[in-house]
Scaffold this motif. Structure first.
Motif: not given
Length: 224
Positions: A56-62, A78-80, A107-108, A131-133
């Protein structure tokens, strides 16, 4: 800026790719798909079987689940800069989970083949992904723990503190239904609790706007 150049520019700003050289970034460009997603679009569903990883490069996801009686429960956001998706290679699963853009998103998307190749070539990139996951799984576990053991006032107070932290206590763009989905209750119950916070002088409310006036009081409530 041409679309290919824009994609490369996005990739160079993502933390997990910071060890890649410019030629390596350009090579990745051919393997990645970059897409935009309008707010409100559900772009991943439980029945989706393809193994893909989203960046996620930009925006917000729930991320949310639907109970047998049709009730929606948001389990994480999730944030950018966040990585998520369905990929056993990285221990990432989204069983019974929907992913919805709550803001316009960029999104990429990486396939399993491309992730495997990248992790083999650059193990440090795979480590950063894991680590992010892991941090996202930890947040989801904390939320489920709060649902099981904390009162509504405590859960709502903690949510307001979380959402208000980046903006100095100024929370915009969320409806009472959004809060209800996050804390696992009905909208009317959230409205009643927010009104109690307002009467106590802890917050001010407006249309899709909450201003935190007393952080200390919220911190005390969140611990109950």
């Amino acid at each position: 800026m041409p679309s290919d150049a824009r994609k490369i520019a996005y990739l160079t700003t993502i933390d997990i790719f910071q060890d890649l050289s410019q030629p390596e970034i350009q090579k990745m460009d051919t393997a990645l798909t970059m897409s935009t997603c309008r707010a409100g679009k559900v772009f991943f569903r439980p029945e989706d079987a393809t193994e893909v990883l989203f960046i996620l490069k930009k925006g917000r996801v729930q991320f949310y689940k639907i109970s047998p009686d049709g009730k929606k429960l948001v389990v994480d956001t999730a944030e950018a800069g966040t990585v998520f998706g369905e990929m056993a290679l990285l221990g990432q699963e989204m069983h019974d989970t929907f992913a919805e853009a709550t803001e316009d998103c960029v999104l990429c998307v990486m396939s399993r083949f491309d992730v495997e190749r990248l992790v083999m070539d650059k193990p440090q990139v795979g480590l950063r992904m894991m680590q992010l996951l892991s941090s996202r799984v930890h947040r989801a576990e904390k939320q489920l723990e709060a649902l099981a053991f904390k009162s509504l006032s405590a859960r709502l107070a903690a949510l307001l503190l979380e959402l208000g932290a980046p903006s100095g206590g100024d929370i915009r763009g969320y409806t009472h239904q959004d809060f209800a989905d996050r804390v696992g209750v009905y909208r009317e119950t959230v409205t009643q609790t927010l009104n109690e916070f307002k009467s106590a002088g802890i917050i001010e409310t407006g249309r899709k706007h909450i201003k935190i006036l007393d952080v200390g009081a919220l911190e005390e409530l969140s611990a109950v």
